[in-house]
Design an enzyme around this catalytic site. Structure first.
Site, PDB file in Angstrom:
ATOM      1  N   ASP A  13       0.807  -1.216   0.000  1.00 23.10           N
ATOM      2  CA  ASP A  13       0.000   0.000   0.000  1.00 23.10           C
ATOM      3  C   ASP A  13       0.841   1.268   0.000  1.00 23.10           C
ATOM      4  O   ASP A  13       2.017   1.260   0.356  1.00 23.10           O
ATOM      5  CB  ASP A  13      -0.957   0.014   1.192  1.00 23.10           C
ATOM      6  CG  ASP A  13      -0.235  -0.069   2.533  1.00 23.10           C
ATOM      7  OD1 ASP A  13       0.731  -0.836   2.630  1.00 23.10           O
ATOM      8  OD2 ASP A  13      -0.639   0.629   3.488  1.00 23.10           O
ATOM      9  N   GLU A  22      -0.478  -1.834   5.295  1.00 22.07           N
ATOM     10  CA  GLU A  22       0.471  -1.724   6.412  1.00 22.07           C
ATOM     11  C   GLU A  22       0.411  -0.340   7.037  1.00 22.07           C
ATOM     12  O   GLU A  22       0.642  -0.177   8.233  1.00 22.07           O
ATOM     13  CB  GLU A  22       1.896  -2.023   5.926  1.00 22.07           C
ATOM     14  CG  GLU A  22       2.913  -2.211   7.034  1.00 22.07           C
ATOM     15  CD  GLU A  22       3.407  -0.900   7.651  1.00 22.07           C
ATOM     16  OE1 GLU A  22       3.659  -0.884   8.883  1.00 22.07           O
ATOM     17  OE2 GLU A  22       3.534   0.096   6.904  1.00 22.07           O
ATOM     18  N   GLU A  23       0.096   0.683   6.242  1.00 22.52           N
ATOM     19  CA  GLU A  23       0.135   2.060   6.708  1.00 22.52           C
ATOM     20  C   GLU A  23      -1.118   2.481   7.475  1.00 22.52           C
ATOM     21  O   GLU A  23      -1.199   3.606   7.954  1.00 22.52           O
ATOM     22  CB  GLU A  23       0.308   3.016   5.514  1.00 22.52           C
ATOM     23  CG  GLU A  23       1.595   2.824   4.728  1.00 22.52           C
ATOM     24  CD  GLU A  23       2.821   3.311   5.483  1.00 22.52           C
ATOM     25  OE1 GLU A  23       2.690   3.755   6.639  1.00 22.52           O
ATOM     26  OE2 GLU A  23       3.921   3.251   4.912  1.00 22.52           O
ATOM     27  N   ARG A  54      17.884  -6.697  14.671  1.00 21.43           N
ATOM     28  CA  ARG A  54      18.076  -6.821  16.111  1.00 21.43           C
ATOM     29  C   ARG A  54      17.172  -7.925  16.645  1.00 21.43           C
ATOM     30  O   ARG A  54      15.977  -7.936  16.338  1.00 21.43           O
ATOM     31  CB  ARG A  54      17.723  -5.491  16.805  1.00 21.43           C
ATOM     32  CG  ARG A  54      17.872  -5.500  18.330  1.00 21.43           C
ATOM     33  CD  ARG A  54      17.342  -4.230  18.944  1.00 21.43           C
ATOM     34  NE  ARG A  54      17.532  -4.210  20.404  1.00 21.43           N
ATOM     35  CZ  ARG A  54      18.613  -3.734  20.986  1.00 21.43           C
ATOM     36  NH1 ARG A  54      19.594  -3.205  20.262  1.00 21.43           N
ATOM     37  NH2 ARG A  54      18.727  -3.768  22.311  1.00 21.43           N
ATOM     38  N   HIS A 108       7.887   8.804   4.453  1.00 23.27           N
ATOM     39  CA  HIS A 108       6.650   9.575   4.583  1.00 23.27           C
ATOM     40  C   HIS A 108       6.857  11.046   4.211  1.00 23.27           C
ATOM     41  O   HIS A 108       6.160  11.922   4.713  1.00 23.27           O
ATOM     42  CB  HIS A 108       6.066   9.455   6.002  1.00 23.27           C
ATOM     43  CG  HIS A 108       5.601   8.067   6.337  1.00 23.27           C
ATOM     44  ND1 HIS A 108       4.611   7.819   7.268  1.00 23.27           N
ATOM     45  CD2 HIS A 108       5.979   6.855   5.873  1.00 23.27           C
ATOM     46  CE1 HIS A 108       4.406   6.518   7.359  1.00 23.27           C
ATOM     47  NE2 HIS A 108       5.239   5.905   6.521  1.00 23.27           N
TER      48      HIS A 108
END
Length: 400
Positions: A89, A146-147, A188, A373
Site C-alpha cells: 500500500d 500496512e500504513e 536486532r 513519509h
C-alpha cells in the site's frame, strides 16, 4: 561485495546473479510507483503482482485479508515451510519528487518504499522459480494496508487464516531504512520496533462571541493546556530506563477569529516497548486529559485505539538473516544489534503468530526530504537486486 564464503558456495544466490536484471526490476517498481493505492484498495497492484507470479509458475491465492495474496511454490520433498512478506500500500501524500515515474494519482504516493519491497520480492520469486535450488514450501505473502495504523493488513490476513492455510515455520519481512548506507543490513533480536497507539480527543465547551469570553467556555484554551500537560506524561511518569514517546500531531478548533468555538480536537501518537509502560501511558493520558478539561470547565471525550504491538524478532531467525546478509554483502555491512526504533510495523501481528524477523536495508541519505513519509522520498533502485538476492539466498539456506 563477494566474501570468501560466497565464493565457496556457488550453488547459492549471489547479488551478481540478480544484478543484470536491475533494469527489469526497476521497471516493475516504477510501474507500481506510478499507480499507488491506499490501504485495502490495492486492486491494481494485486493484479499486477498476481499476474507476474502466475507467469513465474506460482500457485496464487487472492483475497486474503481483503486485497492480500499468497503465492506458493513447492520444490522437492522437503518438509520445511518459509514465509516471505512484502507490503503493497501507499500513503495519502502528494508527491513532489518531479521524477519521470512520479505518481499519477493526485494525493497518493509510495512514500515509504512499499513499491520497492514488492519489486524485491517479485525479483526473488522469479529467480527462485527459475533456479529451484531448495527443497520445501515457499509462501510469498503480499500484504495490503500496512500504513493503516490499526485494523491493518497483517492483522486482517492473520485473522483470515493466513498461517492455517499457508503454514510457515518462519516468516521474514524487509523494510528500507533512509539514513543508513544503501545496501547495508540492520536488524536486532527481541524488541525491535515499538507498539503504536492512537488517541483521539474531543474537548467540548460552550461557543460564543470572541468579545464576550466570560459567557463561553473556551475549548481551545483547554485543548492548549492539555497539549502542554501531555508533555509531562513521559518525563514525569515513565521510568527513565524505559522508552516511550507521546506526540501531539493534531490540534484543530474554530474557523472565524471573532468566534469562540464549541469544540477542539486533539490527535496523539503513543509509542512504547513494554506492556506495563503501554498500560501506564493509557492510564495517565486518560486521567490527565479529563482532569485538564474539567479544570477549564470543559468536557473531554477520548477514543483510545491500541494499534500495532511491539515487533519482536526471534533470535534464531535474526541470526539466520544476519548470516545470509553477511555472506551477500560482507559482515562489515551488517549490523546484527542495531538500536531499537520508536516506529511501528504491523508485521508484528505475523510475528505473534509465527516466529521470524524483520530486517531493514539501508536506502542511502535521508537529507533533503528523502526520509520516509516525505513527499520527496524515493526508493533506491540499487537495492532491488540486493534485496532479491537476500530473499533468494535466505530461501536456499532455510529450505536447504
Amino acid at each position: 561485495m563477494m566474501t570468501t564464503t560466497t565464493r565457496l558456495l556457488p550453488e547459492l544466490t549471489r547479488i551478481d546473479d540478480l544484478a543484470p536484471r536491475q533494469d527489469e526490476l526497476a521497471g516493475w517498481r516504477r510501474h507500481i510507483h506510478q499507480h499507488p493505492e491506499l490501504a485495502f484498495a490495492e486492486h491494481g497492484t494485486a493484479d499486477f503482482v498476481a499476474g507476474k507470479l502466475q507467469a513465474f509458475g506460482y500457485e496464487v491465492t487472492r483475497g486474503i485479508g481483503q486485497t492480500g495474496l499468497v503465492a506458493q511454490l513447492r520444490v522437492g520433498q522437503g518438509s520445511k515451510r518459509l514465509g516471505l512478506r512484502a507490503d503493497m500500500d501507499a500513503l495519502p501524500i502528494h508527491e513532489e519528487t518531479g521524477l519521470p515515474y512520479a505518481s499519477r494519482v493526485p494525493g497518493c504516493m509510495h512514500a515509504c518504499g512499499h513499491d520497492g519491497h514488492t519489486a524485491m520480492l517479485l525479483g526473488a520469486a522469479q529467480h527462485l522459480a527459475a533456479t529451484r535450488r531448495f527443497s520445501g514450501t515457499l509462501n510469498l505473502i503480499f500484504q495490503p494496508a500496512e500504513e493503516r495504523g490499526f485494523d491493518s493488513g497483517a492483522k486482517a490476513m492473520v485473522a483470515d487464516g493466513l498461517f492455517e492455510r499457508f503454514p510457515c515455520d518462519m516468516v521474514f519481512a524487509m523494510h528500507n531504512h533512509p539514513g543508513a548506507p544503501q545496501g547495508h543490513f540492520l536488524m536486532r533480536p527481541g524488541a525491535f520496533l515499538a507498539a503504536g497507539d492512537r488517541v483521539f480527543i474531543t474537548i467540548t465547551g460552550v461557543g460564543g462571541h470572541a468579545a464576550r469570553p466570560h459567557l463561553a467556555v473556551d475549548p481551545l484554551v483547554a485543548a492548549a493546556a492539555t497539549v502542554m500537560a501531555l508533555q509531562t506524561v513521559v518525563s514525569r511518569n515513565v521510568d527513565p530506563n524505559e522508552s516511550a514517546v507521546v506526540t501531539v500531531g493534531r490540534l484543530r478548533s474554530g474557523d472565524a477569529l471573532n468566534v469562540i468555538p464549541a469544540e477542539a480536537e486533539i490527535g496523539v501518537s503513543v509509542r512504547s516497548f513494554s506492556a506495563a509502560v503501554r498500560a501506564l501511558l493509557r492510564e495517565r493520558i486518560t486521567a490527565l486529559v479529563h482532569a485538564t478539561a474539567e479544570g477549564y470547565g470543559a468536557r473531554a471525550e477520548i477514543r483510545y485505539i491500541e494499534g500495532y504491538p511491539v515487533l519482536e524478532n526471534d533470535a534464531s531467525a535474526t541470526a539466520l538473516a544476519a548470516k545470509v546478509a553477511g555472506e551477500l554483502v560482507g559482515t562489515d555491512r551488517v549490523e546484527p544489534q542495531f538500536q531499537r526504533m520508536m516506529g511501528s510495523e504491523d508485521f508484528a501481528y505475523m510475528l505473534q503468530a509465527c516466529p521470524g524477523a524483520l530486517v531493514r536495508i539501508g536506502n542511502g541519505p535521508s537529507e533533503g526530504g528523502r526520509g520516509l513519509h516525505n513527499p520527496r522520498y524515493d526508493f533506491h533502485d540499487g537495492n532491488l537486486p540486493v534485496g532479491a538476492a537476500f530473499w533468494s539466498r535466505l530461501t536456499e539456506r532455510f529450505l536447504a
